[in-house]
Design a protein around this motif. Structure first.
Motif, PDB file in Angstrom:
ATOM      1  N   HIS A 244      34.396  42.074  27.479  1.00  0.00           N
ATOM      2  CA  HIS A 244      35.208  41.089  28.181  1.00  0.00           C
ATOM      3  C   HIS A 244      36.167  41.859  29.090  1.00  0.00           C
ATOM      4  O   HIS A 244      37.059  42.558  28.600  1.00  0.00           O
ATOM      5  CB  HIS A 244      36.004  40.222  27.208  1.00  0.00           C
ATOM      6  CG  HIS A 244      35.143  39.410  26.287  1.00  0.00           C
ATOM      7  ND1 HIS A 244      35.504  38.149  25.860  1.00  0.00           N
ATOM      8  CD2 HIS A 244      33.948  39.646  25.703  1.00  0.00           C
ATOM      9  CE1 HIS A 244      34.574  37.661  25.050  1.00  0.00           C
ATOM     10  NE2 HIS A 244      33.624  38.564  24.948  1.00  0.00           N
ATOM     11  N   ILE A 245      35.999  41.725  30.385  1.00  0.00           N
ATOM     12  CA  ILE A 245      36.843  42.414  31.361  1.00  0.00           C
ATOM     13  C   ILE A 245      37.986  41.495  31.775  1.00  0.00           C
ATOM     14  O   ILE A 245      37.794  40.305  31.990  1.00  0.00           O
ATOM     15  CB  ILE A 245      36.025  42.828  32.595  1.00  0.00           C
ATOM     16  CG1 ILE A 245      35.082  43.985  32.232  1.00  0.00           C
ATOM     17  CG2 ILE A 245      36.923  43.245  33.743  1.00  0.00           C
ATOM     18  CD1 ILE A 245      34.191  44.416  33.378  1.00  0.00           C
ATOM     19  N   ARG A 246      39.162  42.089  31.912  1.00  0.00           N
ATOM     20  CA  ARG A 246      40.335  41.283  32.260  1.00  0.00           C
ATOM     21  C   ARG A 246      40.766  41.469  33.713  1.00  0.00           C
ATOM     22  O   ARG A 246      40.909  40.504  34.455  1.00  0.00           O
ATOM     23  CB  ARG A 246      41.500  41.637  31.330  1.00  0.00           C
ATOM     24  CG  ARG A 246      42.731  40.775  31.535  1.00  0.00           C
ATOM     25  CD  ARG A 246      43.843  41.180  30.584  1.00  0.00           C
ATOM     26  NE  ARG A 246      44.970  40.255  30.621  1.00  0.00           N
ATOM     27  CZ  ARG A 246      46.082  40.408  29.908  1.00  0.00           C
ATOM     28  NH1 ARG A 246      46.209  41.445  29.103  1.00  0.00           N
ATOM     29  NH2 ARG A 246      47.052  39.532  29.991  1.00  0.00           N
ATOM     30  N   HIS A 247      40.989  42.723  34.142  1.00  0.00           N
ATOM     31  CA  HIS A 247      41.614  42.965  35.444  1.00  0.00           C
ATOM     32  C   HIS A 247      40.601  43.158  36.569  1.00  0.00           C
ATOM     33  O   HIS A 247      40.964  43.178  37.735  1.00  0.00           O
ATOM     34  CB  HIS A 247      42.520  44.195  35.362  1.00  0.00           C
ATOM     35  CG  HIS A 247      43.681  44.010  34.438  1.00  0.00           C
ATOM     36  ND1 HIS A 247      44.644  43.046  34.632  1.00  0.00           N
ATOM     37  CD2 HIS A 247      44.009  44.649  33.287  1.00  0.00           C
ATOM     38  CE1 HIS A 247      45.537  43.104  33.654  1.00  0.00           C
ATOM     39  NE2 HIS A 247      45.174  44.051  32.829  1.00  0.00           N
ATOM     40  N   ALA A 248      39.327  43.336  36.261  1.00  0.00           N
ATOM     41  CA  ALA A 248      38.272  43.443  37.265  1.00  0.00           C
ATOM     42  C   ALA A 248      38.520  44.595  38.237  1.00  0.00           C
ATOM     43  O   ALA A 248      38.456  44.432  39.457  1.00  0.00           O
ATOM     44  CB  ALA A 248      38.119  42.116  38.012  1.00  0.00           C
TER      45      ALA A 248
END
Length: 425
Positions: A244-248
Motif C-alpha cells: 500500500h503506497i501512500r505518498h506516490a
C-alpha cells in the motif's frame, strides 16, 4: 450426552469458538472432556493494552490493568500449562509520555506486563501496535526480545511502531528463525541505514515465504537490506505480497517494481494500493509474476478527467507478454474503484473499460473465474446505474458470469431500485 461425543469432535467444535470467550468459559464447565480444549481457546490470544495516560481516570484504569495482569499471573502459577496455550500476544499503546516515565502507575503497569510476557514461550504471532521501542522499560524490552527469539514464533505484525534505527529492527526480525509472515503498517525510525552485519544469523536462513505486507512504509531500506548478501531473510519464495503506497514518490514505484521482479514466479497472491496517475506507475507491472492466482487493486481512482484503464492494461499486457508465460493462471481479480461521481463521468468514463473486457477475453486468461468490482464514492444508489453500465461495457465478463459488482452500503432495496431505474440502458 457431552461425554459421549468423540474427543476429536469436541476439539473441532471448540477450535471454531476461539473468538467467543464467554461461550468457551461455559463449555469449560460442561465436563472434564471439555476443559482442556476450552482453556486452549480461552487463552489462545492475550491482548495487553495500556490505558490512555491522558484519561482523567488514568490512575483507576492503570490499577485495574495491573490487577488483571496479577490475576492472569496467579492463574499461570496454579496451572503452568496455560502459558503454552497462548499463541497470539498483542501489546498495544506502549508509547508513554517521557515526562510521566517515572509515574508510579506507569512503573506498575510496565512491571506487571513484563512479568506476563516473561511467562510466554509458545507464542506463534506477535503484534506490537502503537508502541515506541525506546520508551519501553529495559526489562520489558528484554522480555519482548525473548519472544522474538522463540522457535514457535512465525508471524510478526508492527503497526504504528517506533524504533530508533532500522538496524535495531533488523536485529529483532533476525531473531525470528521461523518467520513466515511479516506485516508492517506505519513504521517510524530516525536512522534508516541498512545493517552491515548481523551477528549469529546466517544469510538467507529465515524463509519469509508466506506473506509480506507493507502499508505506508518507506520500502527503500527494506529492499536494500533484502539484496544484501548478509541479509538473513529470504523472500524469493514468497507466496503473498501486499503493498500500500501512500505518498506516490518515484522510489515507492521503483521499490514495488523491484519486489515484483525479485520474487518473480513464486508469487501467487498480490494486493496493491498504488496511485496509477503518477508517471512512474508504469514501472509496476506483472511481467515478472506469471503465476499469480489472485490480484486485488485497491482505491483506484476514476474521475471525470482520469481513467485508470490504461494503467490496468499496462499491468496485464506486460503480464501476458512475459517471455516465460504461455498460459496465465490468474483466477480472481478484484478492482476497488474510488469514483468521483457525476452523470457525465458515469457514462463516458466507463466506455474505456471495454478494452479491459477485450483483454480478459483472450484465451490466455481462460483460468480467470471472477472479476469483482467494488465501487466506492457512489452517493445516489437509486439513480447511478453503475451495475448496468458495467454490464454493458464488460459484455464478455457479464455473459461468462465472471463479473461481480459490490457497492458498499447498498442494501437489497437499493439494488432493486438501481435495476428499475437503469432498465432503460
Amino acid at each position: 450426552m457431552a461425554s459421549s461425543l468423540p474427543h476429536e469432535l469436541i476439539e473441532f467444535i471448540l477450535d471454531n469458538l476461539h473468538h467467543e470467550k464467554s461461550t468457551l468459559i461455559n463449555c469449560a464447565l460442561i465436563g472434564k472432556a471439555w476443559v482442556l480444549s476450552a482453556q486452549r481457546g480461552i487463552f489462545q490470544r492475550i491482548v495487553l493494552q495500556l490505558p490512555n495516560q491522558y484519561h482523567e481516570d488514568f490512575e483507576e484504569l492503570a490499577a485495574a490493568y495491573t490487577a488483571r495482569n496479577e490475576q492472569l499471573l496467579e492463574l499461570f502459577e496454579r496451572n503452568p500449562y496455560l502459558t503454552s496455550c497462548v499463541r497470539t500476544l498483542e501489546l498495544k499503546q506502549f508509547s508513554h509520555d517521557s515526562r510521566r516515565a517515572s509515574h508510579s502507575s506507569n512503573r506498575m503497569t510496565y512491571a506487571s506486563t513484563t512479568r506476563v510476557v516473561e511467562q510466554l514461550s509458545n507464542v506463534k504471532k506477535l503484534t506490537l501496535a502503537r508502541c515506541d521501542w525506546e520508551t519501553l522499560t529495559p526489562e520489558l524490552r528484554t522480555a519482548v526480545t525473548d519472544v522474538f527469539k522463540t522457535s514457535s514464533l512465525t508471524a510478526v505484525s508492527l503497526s504504528h511502531f517506533s524504533i530508533s534505527s532500522f538496524n535495531q529492527l533488523a536485529f529483532l526480525l533476525s531473531q525470528v528463525s521461523c518467520l513466515s509472515v511479516l506485516k508492517i503498517d506505519f513504521l517510524y525510525y530516525q536512522n534508516g541505514d541498512a545493517p552491515t552485519t548481523i551477528a549469529d544469523c546466517p544469510p538467507r536462513s529465515i524463509q519469509l515465504n508466506q506473506r509480506l505486507h507493507f502499508r505506508f512504509v518507506n520500502m527503500r531500506t527494506f529492499t536494500t537490506w533484502f539484496q544484501q548478501d548478509i541479509c538473513p531473510l529470504e523472500i524469493r519464495n514468497l507466496q503473498t505480497l501486499h503493498i500500500h503506497i501512500r505518498h506516490a514518490t518515484a522510489p515507492d514505484y521503483e521499490d514495488t517494481a523491484f519486489l515484483l521482479q525479485y520474487i518473480g514466479g513464486n508469487l501467487q497472491e498480490l494486493e496493491l494500493q498504488v496511485p496509477p496517475w503518477n508517471p512512474h506507475s508504469t514501472l509496476v507491472h506483472f511481467g515478472y509474476t506469471p503465476n499469480l492466482r489472485s490480484v486485488t487493486l485497491l482505491r483506484i481512482q476514476q474521475t471525470e478527467l482520469y481513467s485508470p484503464v490504461p494503467w490496468i492494461l499496462n499491468l496485464f499486457e506486460s503480464f501476458e507478454n512475459s517471455d516465460d508465460c504461455k498460459s496465465i493462471f490468474l483466477r480472481h481479480l478484484t478492482i476497488q474503484l474510488d469514483i468521483e461521481y457525476s452523470d457525465e463521468a458515469m457514462i463516458h468514463r466507463w466506455d474505456k473499460w471495454g478494452a479491459v473486457d477485450t483483454l480478459l477475453a483472450r484465451p490466455t486468461f481462460a483460468s480467470l473465474q471472477t472479476v469483482k468490482f467494488e465501487l466506492l464514492g457512489v452517493p445516489s444508489l437509486a439513480s447511478s446505474g453503475v451495475e448496468t453500465i458495467l454490464s454493458v461495457n464488460l459484455p464478455f465478463l457479464q455473459s461468462s458470469n465472471k463479473l461481480q459488482v459490490q457497492i458498499p452500503g447498498a442494501g437489497e432495496a437499493d439494488i432493486k431500485s438501481i435495476k428499475a431505474v437503469t432498465s432503460r440502458f
